[in-house]
Design an enzyme around this catalytic site. Structure first.
Site, short mmCIF file in Angstrom:
data_model
loop_
_atom_site.label_atom_id
_atom_site.label_comp_id
_atom_site.label_asym_id
_atom_site.label_seq_id
_atom_site.Cartn_x
_atom_site.Cartn_y
_atom_site.Cartn_z
N LEU A 1 0.83 -1.19 0.00
CA LEU A 1 0.00 0.00 0.00
C LEU A 1 0.87 1.25 0.00
O LEU A 1 2.02 1.22 0.43
CB LEU A 1 -0.93 0.00 1.22
N CYS A 2 0.29 2.34 -0.45
CA CYS A 2 0.96 3.62 -0.53
C CYS A 2 1.59 3.95 0.83
O CYS A 2 0.93 3.73 1.85
CB CYS A 2 -0.04 4.69 -0.93
N PRO A 3 2.80 4.40 0.86
CA PRO A 3 3.67 4.82 -0.23
C PRO A 3 4.67 3.76 -0.68
O PRO A 3 5.58 4.06 -1.44
CB PRO A 3 4.41 6.02 0.38
#
Length: 75
Positions: free
Chosen positions: A12-14
């Protein structure tokens, strides 16, 4: 011209952007990197990172719940 593949699935981001950045640091200008992700946010995040850092997006596509971005490393 060589092409490497980065598996950023289930990150997941980042993290997909960070892993992309780390891989690009080890690559030469003109080489290509295919990044395969499952987080849809990469469709905006990685192109934005490329614009800021002088890399070129060659292809983006979404298929079967995966997001694939091919970039060319800049100078």
């Amino acid at each position: 011209m060589s092409r490497e593949t980065l598996n950023a699935r289930r990150l997941l981001c980042p993290l997909p952007v960070i892993r992309t950045q780390d891989r690009v640091k080890r690559m030469a200008a003109g080489e290509q990197l295919e990044v395969i992700c499952t987080d849809p946010g990469v469709m905006q995040d990685i192109p934005a990172w490329c614009r800021i850092n002088g890399h070129t997006i060659l292809e983006t596509k979404a298929e079967d719940g995966e997001y694939i971005i091919v970039l060319e490393v800049g100078e």
